[in-house]
Design a protein around this motif. Structure first.
Motif, short mmCIF file in Angstrom:
data_model
loop_
_atom_site.label_atom_id
_atom_site.label_comp_id
_atom_site.label_asym_id
_atom_site.label_seq_id
_atom_site.Cartn_x
_atom_site.Cartn_y
_atom_site.Cartn_z
N TYR A 149 0.82 -1.21 0.00
CA TYR A 149 0.00 0.00 0.00
C TYR A 149 0.86 1.27 0.00
O TYR A 149 0.49 2.28 -0.61
N ASP A 150 2.00 1.23 0.67
CA ASP A 150 2.84 2.42 0.76
C ASP A 150 3.65 2.68 -0.50
O ASP A 150 4.08 3.81 -0.75
N ASN A 151 3.89 1.64 -1.31
CA ASN A 151 4.81 1.77 -2.44
C ASN A 151 4.22 1.35 -3.79
O ASN A 151 4.93 1.40 -4.79
N GLY A 152 2.95 0.95 -3.82
CA GLY A 152 2.44 0.30 -5.03
C GLY A 152 1.47 1.07 -5.89
O GLY A 152 0.98 0.54 -6.89
N GLU A 153 1.17 2.32 -5.56
CA GLU A 153 0.10 3.02 -6.28
C GLU A 153 0.39 3.16 -7.77
O GLU A 153 -0.48 2.88 -8.61
N THR A 154 1.59 3.57 -8.13
CA THR A 154 1.92 3.76 -9.55
C THR A 154 1.82 2.45 -10.31
O THR A 154 1.27 2.39 -11.43
N TRP A 155 2.32 1.38 -9.71
CA TRP A 155 2.27 0.06 -10.35
C TRP A 155 0.83 -0.39 -10.57
O TRP A 155 0.49 -0.90 -11.65
N VAL A 156 -0.04 -0.19 -9.59
CA VAL A 156 -1.43 -0.63 -9.72
C VAL A 156 -2.13 0.15 -10.83
O VAL A 156 -2.92 -0.42 -11.60
N ARG A 157 -1.86 1.42 -10.94
CA ARG A 157 -2.51 2.20 -12.01
C ARG A 157 -2.05 1.70 -13.38
O ARG A 157 -2.85 1.66 -14.33
N GLU A 158 -0.79 1.31 -13.50
CA GLU A 158 -0.32 0.72 -14.75
C GLU A 158 -0.92 -0.68 -14.96
O GLU A 158 -1.23 -1.07 -16.09
N LEU A 159 -1.06 -1.42 -13.88
CA LEU A 159 -1.67 -2.75 -13.94
C LEU A 159 -3.09 -2.66 -14.51
O LEU A 159 -3.48 -3.48 -15.36
N VAL A 160 -3.86 -1.69 -14.05
CA VAL A 160 -5.23 -1.52 -14.53
C VAL A 160 -5.24 -1.28 -16.04
O VAL A 160 -6.06 -1.86 -16.77
N LYS A 161 -4.33 -0.45 -16.53
CA LYS A 161 -4.25 -0.20 -17.97
C LYS A 161 -3.92 -1.49 -18.73
O LYS A 161 -4.45 -1.75 -19.81
N ASN A 162 -3.03 -2.30 -18.15
CA ASN A 162 -2.67 -3.56 -18.80
C ASN A 162 -3.86 -4.52 -18.83
O ASN A 162 -4.09 -5.21 -19.83
N ILE A 163 -4.62 -4.57 -17.74
CA ILE A 163 -5.82 -5.42 -17.71
C ILE A 163 -6.81 -4.98 -18.78
O ILE A 163 -7.38 -5.81 -19.51
#
Length: 392
Positions: free
Chosen positions: A284-298
């Motif tokens: 949660y402290d370090n993953g926000e940018t990665w998750v937003r990119e993950l959503v685009k990939n999905i």
């Protein structure tokens, strides 16, 4: 920025999704190579920034007894605020033992034997298990399917509440298997009905971080000023692929309910594990940018699959969240037979609709959180198989 085509090597490490022994039990006589698109976890590597922090914790080697520190609530509070724009009270947060296990404990603690619990169907199979295993009665209400999208019939719901003296509703928000994101107005109507009839509303919100195509997620917790008898169960497990760590959290604005659940955890000697507790905060402290990119990939993967499966008779319900596709196969009456034969002849492994409570016939669920290469090969095999299958 992140390479979602470079997936994890998961064979031989016990991963249910890729483990040959487990797959042989689930899909006897499957063809090889196989394409595991059934269990709902991802094949993606976590980003370097999370791995570095994780290794720093592991290398300390301290896995003994521990206290849950304020940083646990801080991480969850900040994630809700920064990622979803939702403000929660830190005093509502309680560490859990996995989303389903925590829901199970809530039902066990808050309901009496032979109370009636309602779930909306089709829905994730363990919802039924949670009800039956705790000796309360299962009442189901089918979601209305209108223009290939699920809706709740609230008039029918109130009739069900009155007829069956419903004491609790288990909600899947967003919905599994369809990926439906319930609107603010829908959830508001649900909460108002629960308040009117004094119903405990328990909401599984584990898919809530992966909201697609600018849809808006609303948490049940946002209605706390309207009604306090609500329990949200969630975790980073779907978002960051942490299901094996059995860590989660609950949100409870009613302090009387909070105290009962807290005592139940204590009396049953249950608590979040050390590694899961740390990883939750790290992600949660370090993953926000990665998750937003993950959503685009999905979203990109969904478009790829839709393009390949664009044949008459294959109807994909448009997902509004998550990486699971709920698909209706016209002219397929026995989806279990279809899935088993698909595995034997092509190696493509998908979930049969029979694993979801009260699903109509002819549905399958596909997990698209893997590489585009795997998806493209598997979907082409599925289309070819389907077109031959319906000729039989």
């Amino acid at each position: 920025m992140y390479n979602f085509e470079e997936i994890l090597s998961r064979e031989g490490n016990g991963s249910k999704k890729w483990n040959t022994e487990y797959i042989n039990r689930r899909f006897p006589n499957h063809k090889t190579p196989y394409y595991p698109l059934f269990i709902a976890d991802m094949d993606y590597k976590l980003p370097r920034e999370i791995n570095i922090k994780s290794m720093e914790f592991i290398q300390k080697g301290d896995f003994g007894y521990f206290d849950v520190l304020n940083k646990f609530s801080e991480s969850i509070f900040n994630w809700y605020k920064n990622f979803n724009g939702i403000y929660i009270n830190k005093n509502w947060i309680m560490p859990g033992i996995g989303t389903l296990a925590s829901m199970n404990l809530v039902v066990k603690t808050m309901l009496n034997q032979n109370d009636n619990v309602l779930i909306f169907t089709p829905v994730y199979g363990p919802f039924k298990d949670i009800v039956i295993n705790n000796e309360v009665n299962l009442i189901t209400q089918a979601l209305n399917l209108v223009n290939n999208r699920y809706y709740i019939d609230f008039d029918e719901l109130e009739r069900n509440i009155l007829k069956n003296n419903i004491k609790s509703i288990l909600m899947c928000n967003p919905h599994n298997p369809s990926g439906r994101v319930w609107s603010y107005d829908e959830l508001s109507e649900l909460v108002i009905l629960c308040k009117k009839h004094n119903i405990l509303l328990i909401s599984d919100e584990v898919h809530s971080d992966l909201i697609l195509n600018n849809n808006k997620f609303t948490s049940i917790i946002e209605f706390n000023k309207t009604y306090e008898n609500i329990v949200v169960c969630s975790s980073p497990n779907k978002t960051f692929n942490l299901a094996g760590l059995n860590s989660s959290f609950l949100l409870m604005p009613n302090m009387e309910i909070y105290e009962k659940i807290s005592n139940s955890f204590l009396n049953n000697k249950l608590g979040i594990n050390r590694v899961g507790y740390e990883f939750l905060g790290i992600c949660y402290d370090n993953g926000e940018t990665w998750v937003r990119e993950l959503v685009k990939n999905i979203e990109s993967n969904i478009n790829l699959v839709k393009g390949i499966l664009d044949v008459e008779g294959i109807i994909i319900m448009n997902p509004e969240s998550g990486y699971l596709l709920w698909i209706k196969l016209d002219k397929v009456d026995d989806d279990l037979n279809f899935v088993e034969k698909l595995a034997r002849e092509t190696g493509v492994l998908v979930e049969t609709g029979t694993r979801f409570v009260a699903s109509e016939s002819g549905y399958i669920r596909i997990n698209i959180a893997t590489s585009k290469q795997i998806l493209e090969e598997a979907m082409n095999k599925l289309v070819k198989f389907y077109l031959e299958f319906i000729k039989e």
